[in-house]
Write an enzyme that holds these catalytic residues in place. Structure first.
Site, short mmCIF file in Angstrom:
data_model
loop_
_atom_site.label_atom_id
_atom_site.label_comp_id
_atom_site.label_asym_id
_atom_site.label_seq_id
_atom_site.Cartn_x
_atom_site.Cartn_y
_atom_site.Cartn_z
N LYS A 174 20.76 -2.85 -21.94
CA LYS A 174 19.35 -2.59 -21.69
C LYS A 174 18.43 -3.68 -22.26
CE LYS A 174 17.71 0.58 -20.11
NZ LYS A 174 17.39 1.84 -20.79
N SER B 87 18.36 -0.94 -26.43
CA SER B 87 18.73 0.46 -26.58
C SER B 87 19.69 0.61 -27.75
CB SER B 87 19.40 0.96 -25.29
OG SER B 87 20.07 2.17 -25.50
N THR C 110 0.88 -1.16 0.00
CA THR C 110 0.00 0.00 0.00
C THR C 110 0.92 1.22 0.00
OG1 THR C 110 -0.12 0.15 2.43
CG2 THR C 110 -1.80 -1.18 1.33
N HIS C 111 0.51 2.26 -0.69
CA HIS C 111 1.34 3.47 -0.83
C HIS C 111 2.71 3.14 -1.44
CE1 HIS C 111 -1.59 5.61 1.71
NE2 HIS C 111 -1.55 4.54 2.49
N GLU D 134 5.02 -0.64 -21.53
CA GLU D 134 4.97 0.82 -21.45
C GLU D 134 4.01 1.40 -22.49
OE1 GLU D 134 9.63 1.34 -19.98
OE2 GLU D 134 9.05 1.85 -22.03
#
Length: 461
Positions: free
Chosen positions: A282, A276, A154-155, A289
């Protein structure tokens, strides 16, 4: 030739034609337009509005036109005003006068209202099948990882222990509700607008019950004004798509986090990642996304539809031509996102040891420690809460976890602690004891996954 040419003495400016044209996006409805025209022509013949011979010829030729477009023999004219004009003019060029009788008792207003319903009905059925396949994958993964302990948050702070399977089933539940929203929308749009005319019906003795039945609707629309001006179903579908995309976006946000080096809970298959151009190390979760990003696009489509409709008087207005681009884009975007997401989840590798390590280091069994003090030692919960908090602070000070902190350190905080605390704060026991309905106990997760898979097998959402 424009269907409305008779009223005008002057040709439209080419710029008017370009601006007015909808063929670029409504041509996808050619099959539905022809299906509606076949039903309309069939009804006209049976009602004696046109003779049966002409009705039969129209229906047969419409089927040939559909086949020719399907096969590529006939190309849709990009200069046509819309798909309705193109089909009717092609029919007339082939049949002559019988083709001109097709539009008897019909307007493009009720025609397009029908076409878009037929198109979206098919689109929604396809989307629901894709969502169901994603739910199946989530259920199977959840069953495999029903006992894989991970921290729940949570948070964005580690909170309590759950399992990876339990976490995945939360998304399965969201997606089941998405399916039910599409089903509800389809029920409300299950009325045939054909026969509403431009806005006031017609004096021809149409059998609207017949055309509704031929086209698979439960009934005709009850009000001709509403029949041609209703686009509630477009907004509802766009909302259902938008909310589904929000759910996919939340899932993809977690995938992005989980496959980062900071979490390293999962590893996505190379087939669903990119690299990348400058950094050779990468491995980017670009698909996740992009799905997350496309959710904003779909919410924009919903906003466009609602804003377009909010100030329109009855009945049809040209503004409503904008409905198709927005709702088709929303539908297409969800379809596009579901296509790679399902196999991406199916092929991802779950790094169980990393999940468990994160769970152990986050003091997420602290609540269980406090509950033990209440249940076994008779302490009030607020005292147990404070005492456990002091133990956590002590662990942080000495670089320990609740599992590794020596008993004498526990007893320094409060004499009620004994060896029994170590059994209670075991992560497996913390999760396993949460057998309350909806809780993350492994048997709960497996039962939930089996239940949802059985629902889908029975064709229920």
């Amino acid at each position: 030739m424009k269907l409305w040419k008779g009223r005008f003495k002057k040709e439209a400016d080419p710029r008017t034609n370009d601006f007015n044209s909808s063929i670029a996006f409504d041509s996808r409805m050619y099959r539905q337009d022809i299906e509606g025209s076949i039903a309309h022509a069939t009804m006209l013949g049976r009602q004696g509005i046109i003779n049966m011979d002409e009705s039969d010829k129209i229906c047969a030729e419409l089927k040939k036109i559909r086949s020719d477009i399907d096969s590529g023999v006939l190309a849709i004219d990009p200069d046509a005003e819309d798909i309705h004009t193109f089909v009717e003019q092609e029919l007339t060029s082939r049949l002559g006068n019988p083709g001109k009788r097709l539009h008897t008792g019909r307007s493009r207003n009720d025609q397009v209202a029908l076409d878009i319903r037929l198109t979206l009905r098919e689109d929604c059925a396809g989307l629901m099948e894709q969502i169901k396949e994603l739910v199946r994958v989530l259920c199977k993964k959840a069953a495999q990882h029903s006992a894989t302990v991970m921290p729940g948050y949570t948070h964005m702070q580690r909170a309590q222990p759950v399992t990876f399977g339990h976490h995945l089933m939360a998304y399965a539940e969201m997606l089941l509700r998405d399916i039910s929203r599409f089903e509800d929308t389809l029920k409300r749009m299950d009325q045939c607008p054909l026969g509403s005319g431009a806005l006031a019906g017609t004096t021809y003795p149409l059998d609207r019950e017949m055309t509704a039945k031929l086209l698979g609707f439960s009934s005709p629309t009850r009000n001709s004004l509403d029949g041609v001006s209703d686009r509630d179903f477009c907004a509802e579908i766009a909302f259902a798509v938008s909310l589904c995309m929000v759910h996919l976006s939340r899932l993809c946000e977690e995938l992005v986090l989980w496959c980062s080096w900071e979490f390293k809970f999962i590893e996505l298959d190379d087939a669903y990642c990119t690299g990348s151009s400058i950094m050779p190390q990468k491995k980017n979760p670009d698909l996740a996304e992009l799905i997350r990003g496309k959710s904003g696009r779909v919410v924009g489509d919903l906003t466009a539809l609602l804003t377009m409709m909010k100030g329109l008087s009855l009945a049809y207005n040209k503004d409503m031509q904008e409905d198709k681009e927005a709702v088709f884009d929303a539908v297409d975007t969800l379809k596009l996102c579901l296509t790679p997401l399902t196999p991406m989840l199916e092929t991802m590798k779950v790094l169980e040891r990393n999940m468990r390590k994160a769970a152990a280091g986050g003091f997420i069994n602290a609540t269980d420690c406090a509950d033990w003090l209440v249940a076994s030692k008779g302490l009030p919960f607020r005292d147990a809460y404070r005492i456990t908090g002091e133990v956590v602070a002590l662990c942080i000070e000495h670089g320990e976890t609740l599992e590794s902190l020596p008993l004498e350190e526990y007893r320094r905080v409060h004499p009620a602690f004994d060896e029994g605390v170590y059994n209670v704060i075991s992560l497996d026991k913390c999760v396993g004891d949460r057998k309350v309905l909806g809780g993350p106990a492994p048997e709960n997760v497996r039962a939930q996954a089996e239940y949802v898979l059985a629902l889908l097998e029975r064709g229920e959402g």
